[in-house]
Design a protein around this motif. Structure first.
Motif, short mmCIF file in Angstrom:
data_model
loop_
_atom_site.label_atom_id
_atom_site.label_comp_id
_atom_site.label_asym_id
_atom_site.label_seq_id
_atom_site.Cartn_x
_atom_site.Cartn_y
_atom_site.Cartn_z
N LEU A 216 0.83 -1.20 0.00
CA LEU A 216 0.00 0.00 0.00
C LEU A 216 0.87 1.26 0.00
CD1 LEU A 216 -2.72 1.42 0.16
CD2 LEU A 216 -2.62 1.17 2.67
N TRP A 217 1.93 1.27 0.83
CA TRP A 217 2.82 2.43 0.86
C TRP A 217 3.44 2.66 -0.51
CZ3 TRP A 217 7.56 4.34 -0.15
CH2 TRP A 217 7.96 5.50 0.51
N ARG A 218 3.90 1.59 -1.14
CA ARG A 218 4.48 1.71 -2.47
C ARG A 218 3.47 2.27 -3.47
NH1 ARG A 218 9.08 -1.52 -4.16
NH2 ARG A 218 10.14 -2.43 -2.37
N ARG A 219 2.25 1.79 -3.39
CA ARG A 219 1.23 2.24 -4.32
C ARG A 219 1.00 3.74 -4.20
NH1 ARG A 219 -1.02 1.08 -9.15
NH2 ARG A 219 -3.18 1.80 -9.27
N LEU A 220 1.04 4.25 -2.97
CA LEU A 220 0.75 5.66 -2.74
C LEU A 220 1.96 6.57 -2.97
CD1 LEU A 220 -1.44 5.39 0.49
CD2 LEU A 220 -2.21 5.74 -1.85
N HIS A 221 3.17 6.01 -2.89
CA HIS A 221 4.38 6.84 -2.93
C HIS A 221 5.24 6.62 -4.19
CE1 HIS A 221 4.28 8.50 1.23
NE2 HIS A 221 3.49 7.48 1.41
N ASP B 175 2.69 9.82 -13.48
CA ASP B 175 1.95 8.71 -12.87
C ASP B 175 2.21 8.77 -11.37
OD1 ASP B 175 0.92 6.29 -12.02
OD2 ASP B 175 1.63 5.18 -13.76
N LEU B 176 1.17 9.14 -10.60
CA LEU B 176 1.31 9.29 -9.15
C LEU B 176 1.00 8.01 -8.39
CD1 LEU B 176 -0.46 12.76 -8.78
CD2 LEU B 176 1.99 12.29 -8.95
N GLY B 177 0.66 6.94 -9.10
CA GLY B 177 0.26 5.70 -8.44
C GLY B 177 -1.23 5.67 -8.19
N TRP B 178 -1.75 6.67 -7.50
CA TRP B 178 -3.19 6.75 -7.22
C TRP B 178 -3.90 7.68 -8.19
CZ3 TRP B 178 -4.38 11.77 -6.00
CH2 TRP B 178 -3.33 12.58 -5.53
N SER B 179 -3.16 8.35 -9.08
CA SER B 179 -3.72 9.25 -10.08
C SER B 179 -2.71 9.39 -11.21
CB SER B 179 -4.02 10.62 -9.45
OG SER B 179 -4.49 11.54 -10.41
N VAL B 180 -3.17 9.92 -12.33
CA VAL B 180 -2.27 10.24 -13.42
C VAL B 180 -2.65 11.62 -13.94
CG1 VAL B 180 -3.72 9.12 -15.17
CG2 VAL B 180 -1.29 9.46 -15.62
N THR B 181 -1.64 12.43 -14.26
CA THR B 181 -1.89 13.79 -14.71
C THR B 181 -0.97 14.12 -15.88
OG1 THR B 181 -2.07 16.10 -13.97
CG2 THR B 181 -0.24 14.81 -13.09
N ALA B 182 -1.34 15.11 -16.66
CA ALA B 182 -0.52 15.50 -17.80
C ALA B 182 -0.67 17.00 -18.02
CB ALA B 182 -0.93 14.74 -19.06
N PHE B 183 0.38 17.61 -18.59
CA PHE B 183 0.28 19.00 -19.01
C PHE B 183 1.10 19.21 -20.27
CE2 PHE B 183 4.09 19.45 -16.23
CZ PHE B 183 4.95 20.15 -17.09
N ALA B 184 0.77 20.27 -20.99
CA ALA B 184 1.52 20.68 -22.17
C ALA B 184 1.31 22.18 -22.35
CB ALA B 184 1.07 19.92 -23.41
N TYR B 185 2.37 22.87 -22.76
CA TYR B 185 2.23 24.30 -23.00
C TYR B 185 3.18 24.73 -24.11
CZ TYR B 185 6.55 25.39 -20.34
OH TYR B 185 7.85 25.47 -19.91
N VAL B 186 2.85 25.86 -24.72
CA VAL B 186 3.66 26.45 -25.79
C VAL B 186 3.92 27.90 -25.42
CG1 VAL B 186 3.79 27.05 -28.22
CG2 VAL B 186 2.63 24.94 -27.53
N PHE B 187 5.20 28.26 -25.34
CA PHE B 187 5.59 29.64 -25.05
C PHE B 187 6.22 30.26 -26.29
CE2 PHE B 187 8.85 32.72 -23.70
CZ PHE B 187 8.04 33.61 -23.00
N ASP B 188 5.63 31.36 -26.73
CA ASP B 188 6.12 32.09 -27.90
C ASP B 188 7.20 33.06 -27.43
OD1 ASP B 188 6.50 34.02 -29.95
OD2 ASP B 188 4.52 33.58 -30.77
N ARG B 189 8.44 32.82 -27.85
CA ARG B 189 9.56 33.64 -27.38
C ARG B 189 9.56 35.03 -28.01
NH1 ARG B 189 15.12 31.36 -27.95
NH2 ARG B 189 15.51 32.91 -26.31
N LEU B 190 8.97 35.18 -29.18
CA LEU B 190 8.96 36.48 -29.83
C LEU B 190 7.91 37.40 -29.20
CD1 LEU B 190 9.37 35.33 -33.55
CD2 LEU B 190 11.14 35.93 -31.88
N ARG B 191 6.75 36.84 -28.86
CA ARG B 191 5.68 37.62 -28.23
C ARG B 191 5.80 37.64 -26.71
NH1 ARG B 191 0.92 34.69 -31.73
NH2 ARG B 191 1.79 35.15 -33.79
N LYS B 192 6.69 36.80 -26.17
CA LYS B 192 6.94 36.73 -24.73
C LYS B 192 5.68 36.36 -23.95
CE LYS B 192 11.07 38.40 -25.54
NZ LYS B 192 12.24 37.49 -25.65
N ARG B 193 4.96 35.35 -24.47
CA ARG B 193 3.77 34.93 -23.74
C ARG B 193 3.43 33.47 -24.03
NH1 ARG B 193 -1.37 35.40 -26.39
NH2 ARG B 193 -1.24 36.19 -28.53
#
Length: 339
Positions: free
Chosen positions: A50-55, A77-95
Motif C-alpha cells: 500500500l505504501w508503495r502504491r501511494l508513494h 503517474d502518481l500511483g493513485w492518479s495520473v496527470t498531464a500537461f503541455a504548453y507552448v511559449f512564444d519567445r517572440l511575443r513573450k507569452r
C-alpha cells in the motif's frame, strides 16, 4: 568506442539494474539503463504494498526549444492518479500561447512505464486529449500531443547526442529515486496552436525520465538548458546534488551542490545559479513563465517554470579556462508538491 564515449567514463557506466542484493545502487552514471525496478528492495528499504502504491511516482518530461518557441510536456503517474500537461511559449511575443492540463485515473487514463528510454512508453487520454511518448525503431523517441488548445508531432533522435545521465540516490522522507536525463537531442516535427504552426527542425529537446519512492511532501528548484555544445541539469531540494551535471562538447561532467538565488515572489526577476565547486556560475533572465497553483486537500501543486536564457561561465575542471555562455535557452523551476 568513440572519443565522446571514452571521455564520458569519468562517470562509471550504468549498472544492469538499480537494485543489487536488496539495496539501491546510489551514484551517478553515464549511459542508458533498460529499466528502473524497485521491486527487489529489502530490509530498511522495503515498504508495504500500500505504501508503495501511494508513494511510487513516475514521470516523463520533454522540453523542446528553438529561437521562436519553447514547448514543455509531461505525463506524471502518481500511483493513485495520473496527470498531464503541455504548453507552448512564444519567445517572440513573450507569452504562453497554449496551456493545457488534465487529471485522470491510473491505468484507465494512462500511465508511465518503468523503462525510461529503451522501450519507454508514457500515455494519457482524457476528454478531448491524447498524449503519447514512445520509443520506436531506429532509436527514435516519438511524441504526439493533441489537446483542445494545441497539437504536436515530434521525433527525437536518441543516438545523436552526448551520453545520458542516470542518477540514483536516497530521498529525505521517502526511500529512493532515480532519474535518466539527456542533453540536446535533434528534433524533427512541428507544434501548432490554433492556425499557427512552428517548424521544430532547428530545435533541440531534452528528456527527463524519473522514477522513485518519494515523500508525500516534496519540493525542489530546478534548472535545465541545452545546446549541442553546452548543457546542464541542476536540482536543489529533495534529491540533493545527485542529478547535477554539465554537458560540455559531448563530455558528461558531474557538478557539486547547486545554489539558487531568486525572489520567489518575483520569479520573473533574474536568478543567480551556481555550484559550490565553482564549475558553473550563471544568471538566468526569464522571458515568460508557466505556473500552476492548485490545492485539492489530498494533493497540491505550487509551481512556476520560467522560460528564458542563461549567461555566465562554466568550466570542465576548477583549473581550466572558463567557457562563456551567452543566450543559452532553458528553464528554471520552483515547485512544491503534496502527492
Amino acid at each position: 568506442m568513440t572519443a565522446v564515449a571514452a571521455r564520458a567514463l569519468a562517470l562509471p557506466g550504468v549498472p544492469r539494474r538499480v537494485v543489487e542484493s536488496g539495496e539501491p545502487l546510489h551514484g551517478r552514471y553515464a549511459g542508458r539503463i533498460d529499466e528502473i525496478d524497485w521491486s527487489t528492495l529489502e530490509g530498511a528499504y522495503s515498504r508495504s504494498c500500500l505504501w508503495r502504491r501511494l508513494h511510487h511516482k513516475r514521470w516523463q518530461y520533454v522540453g523542446i526549444g528553438s529561437s521562436e518557441v519553447y514547448v514543455g510536456m509531461a505525463i506524471v503517474d502518481l500511483g493513485w492518479s495520473v496527470t498531464a500537461f503541455a504548453y507552448v511559449f512564444d519567445r517572440l511575443r513573450k507569452r504562453v500561447m497554449a496551456d493545457w492540463a488534465q487529471d485522470g485515473l491510473p491505468g484507465l487514463s494512462g500511465g508511465v512505464s518503468d523503462q525510461p528510454v529503451q522501450g519507454a512508453e508514457a500515455r494519457f487520454r482524457g476528454p478531448g486529449a491524447t498524449l503519447s511518448l514512445r520509443h520506436e525503431a531506429g532509436d527514435i523517441m516519438s511524441l504526439k500531443v493533441k489537446t483542445p488548445v494545441m497539437a504536436m508531432q515530434v521525433e527525437m533522435a536518441l543516438g545523436q547526442c552526448a551520453p545520458f545521465l542516470l542518477a540514483v540516490g536516497p530521498i529525505e522522507g521517502g526511500v529512493v529515486h532515480a532519474t535518466q536525463k539527456s542533453s540536446a537531442l535533434p528534433v524533427r516535427g512541428w507544434v501548432e496552436v490554433e492556425d499557427e504552426r512552428w517548424d521544430l527542425t532547428q530545435a533541440v529537446a531534452c528528456l527527463d525520465s524519473s522514477n522513485g519512492l518519494l515523500a508525500r511532501d516534496t519540493a525542489w528548484r530546478w534548472a535545465c538548458a541545452h545546446s549541442p555544445e553546452v548543457g546542464f541539469n541542476l536540482q536543489q531540494g529533495y534529491f540533493g546534488g545527485q542529478e547535477n551535471v554539465l554537458w560540455l562538447k559531448g563530455e558528461l561532467i558531474p557538478l557539486g551542490a547547486a545554489h539558487f538565488e531568486f525572489d520567489a515572489q518575483q520569479p520573473m526577476a533574474p536568478w543567480h545559479i551556481r555550484t559550490d565547486d565553482g564549475l558553473l556560475d550563471l544568471v538566468f533572465q526569464p522571458e515568460g513563465a508557466r505556473s500552476d497553483d492548485r490545492d485539492m486537500l489530498i494533493a497540491a501543486s505550487h509551481y512556476v517554470q520560467p522560460v528564458g536564457t542563461f549567461h555566465g561561465t562554466v568550466r570542465r575542471t576548477q583549473g581550466s579556462a572558463p567557457v562563456h555562455v551567452e543566450g543559452l535557452l532553458g528553464v528554471t523551476e520552483d515547485h512544491r508538491s503534496r502527492w
